[in-house]
Design an enzyme around this catalytic site. Structure first.
Site, short mmCIF file in Angstrom:
data_model
loop_
_atom_site.label_atom_id
_atom_site.label_comp_id
_atom_site.label_asym_id
_atom_site.label_seq_id
_atom_site.Cartn_x
_atom_site.Cartn_y
_atom_site.Cartn_z
N ASP A 95 4.31 -1.66 -0.89
CA ASP A 95 4.31 -3.09 -1.21
C ASP A 95 4.97 -3.90 -0.08
OD1 ASP A 95 3.83 -5.36 -2.66
OD2 ASP A 95 5.41 -5.04 -4.13
N GLY A 122 1.88 -8.39 2.66
CA GLY A 122 1.63 -9.84 2.74
C GLY A 122 2.89 -10.58 3.17
N TRP A 152 5.47 -9.38 4.74
CA TRP A 152 5.80 -9.00 6.12
C TRP A 152 5.00 -9.88 7.08
CZ3 TRP A 152 2.92 -7.37 10.26
CH2 TRP A 152 3.62 -6.81 11.34
N HIS A 210 -1.65 -5.56 6.36
CA HIS A 210 -2.31 -4.32 5.92
C HIS A 210 -2.58 -3.40 7.12
CE1 HIS A 210 -2.51 -6.08 2.04
NE2 HIS A 210 -3.52 -6.91 2.27
N SER A 268 -5.26 -0.94 -6.29
CA SER A 268 -5.18 -0.81 -7.75
C SER A 268 -6.43 -1.42 -8.40
CB SER A 268 -3.93 -1.52 -8.28
OG SER A 268 -4.12 -2.92 -8.27
N LEU A 280 -0.09 19.76 3.60
CA LEU A 280 0.24 18.59 2.77
C LEU A 280 -1.01 18.13 2.04
CD1 LEU A 280 2.23 16.10 2.14
CD2 LEU A 280 1.05 14.96 4.02
N ARG A 304 9.05 2.48 -4.30
CA ARG A 304 8.30 1.23 -4.16
C ARG A 304 9.03 0.39 -3.11
NH1 ARG A 304 5.39 -2.62 -8.43
NH2 ARG A 304 4.57 -4.12 -6.95
N ARG A 349 9.31 -2.22 -10.21
CA ARG A 349 8.43 -1.93 -11.35
C ARG A 349 7.34 -0.96 -10.90
NH1 ARG A 349 7.87 -7.29 -10.01
NH2 ARG A 349 6.00 -7.69 -8.77
C1 FPP Z 1 0.56 -4.28 -1.13
O1 FPP Z 1 1.08 -5.30 -0.32
C2 FPP Z 1 -0.40 -3.48 -0.36
C3 FPP Z 1 -1.71 -3.34 -0.66
C4 FPP Z 1 -2.35 -3.97 -1.83
C5 FPP Z 1 -2.62 -2.56 0.20
C6 FPP Z 1 -2.01 -1.34 0.78
C7 FPP Z 1 -3.00 -0.73 1.70
C8 FPP Z 1 -2.72 -0.27 2.93
C9 FPP Z 1 -1.37 -0.23 3.53
C10 FPP Z 1 -3.82 0.30 3.72
C11 FPP Z 1 -3.95 1.71 3.24
C12 FPP Z 1 -4.83 2.46 4.07
C13 FPP Z 1 -4.98 3.79 3.96
C14 FPP Z 1 -5.86 4.46 4.91
C15 FPP Z 1 -4.29 4.59 2.91
P1 FPP Z 1 0.84 -6.80 -0.78
O2 FPP Z 1 -0.37 -7.30 -0.08
O3 FPP Z 1 0.79 -6.87 -2.27
O4 FPP Z 1 2.15 -7.48 -0.23
P2 FPP Z 1 2.87 -8.76 -0.83
O5 FPP Z 1 3.36 -8.38 -2.19
O6 FPP Z 1 3.97 -8.99 0.13
O7 FPP Z 1 1.85 -9.87 -0.84
#
Ligand code: FPP
Length: 236
Positions: free
Chosen positions: A16, A19, A21, A33, A61, A127, A184, A190
């Site tokens: 998490d 966004g 970051w 991402h 999700s 792994l 997390r 959560r």
């Molecule tokens: C949550 O951060 C992150 C996601 C919904 C996407 C996570 C996906 C990746 C890191 C790419 C994964 C790729 C592979 C190959 C496994 P958020 O966008 O909800 O952040 P925020 O809460 O700060 O807005």
């Protein structure tokens, strides 16, 4: 690292903060991402190095479909590109990829890529990287419950025989041990519909670090935190 004998067999991570970051850097969310994929690679490497056997990552999700179409498309593309690009290195590292979650809502291209990565890494024995993709725990439990009910209806299983192990065996994670540690990132505390059944006795760790900053050092810190925990499984 001290306490190496207490390395968790299975770490599951809710990645998490991409966004936030990106926003803090004045960048577009999607750049968060992209940087998050670098953390994914760093954690896979760290897990292999430290002898963790299962690493589960919550990548998308069932609720994430509700994000703006542009972000959903960018995530799908990033996911497809990354898994294709990284497959040779994953094979070299002895990583086996397993995907959990629904498959029916992806495009044909995404579905094929998922099948391909599972097939081409199936020899990996160091792994198991479990990618939760179009996954939510309630959806998984509903699908498992339907599968169990159908067996009862067909007379293959009696209702009295249903116990913990029967339910576990019908989840997407059927042959995967329960997580020992759930992390997390970003300071949110959560589970957001992630591995609710499997998390029964997991230790929880909620570092403030945003996912794009969660690299080897942060991974090792999580291992240190875990090593200090005392797990009692409801006993004294
Ligand atoms: C949550 O951060 C992150 C996601 C919904 C996407 C996570 C996906 C990746 C890191 C790419 C994964 C790729 C592979 C190959 C496994 P958020 O966008 O909800 O952040 P925020 O809460 O700060 O807005």
């Amino acid at each position: 690292m001290e306490n190496v004998e207490k390395i968790p067999t299975h770490i599951a991570i809710i990645m998490d903060g991409n966004g936030r970051w990106a926003k803090a850097q004045g960048k577009d969310r999607c750049e968060g991402h992209i940087e998050g994929v670098v953390s994914v690679k760093a954690c896979i490497k760290a897990a292999c190095k430290r002898g963790v056997r299962y690493l589960t990552l919550y990548a998308f999700s069932t609720e994430n479909w509700g994000r703006p179409q542009e972000e959903v498309n960018a995530l799908m593309e990033l996911f497809c590109k990354s898994v294709t690009k990284e497959t040779p290195e994953l094979i070299e590292q002895g990583v086996r990829v397993r995907i959990i979650g629904r498959r029916d809502r992806f495009s044909e291209e995404v579905r094929e890529r998922l099948l391909h990565i599972e097939e081409s890494t199936k020899g990996g024995d160091k792994l198991t990287l479990v990618l939760a993709f179009d996954y939510s725990s309630r959806d998984e439990m509903v699908r498992a419950t339907k599968a169990v009910a159908e067996k009862v209806q067909r007379g293959e299983l009696s209702a009295e025989a249903i116990d913990d192990s029967v339910i576990s065996a019908h989840l997407d994670t059927a042959d995967i041990p329960d997580p020992d540690l759930i992390v997390r990132t970003s300071g949110e505390c959560r589970l957001s519909n992630f591995l609710l059944w499997q998390a029964s006795y997991a230790e929880m760790y909620f570092p403030q670090t945003m996912w794009p900053d969660f690299r080897e050092e942060a991974f090792d810190k999580a291992l240190e935190v875990y090593a200090q925990r005392e797990r009692r499984y409801g006993l004294l």
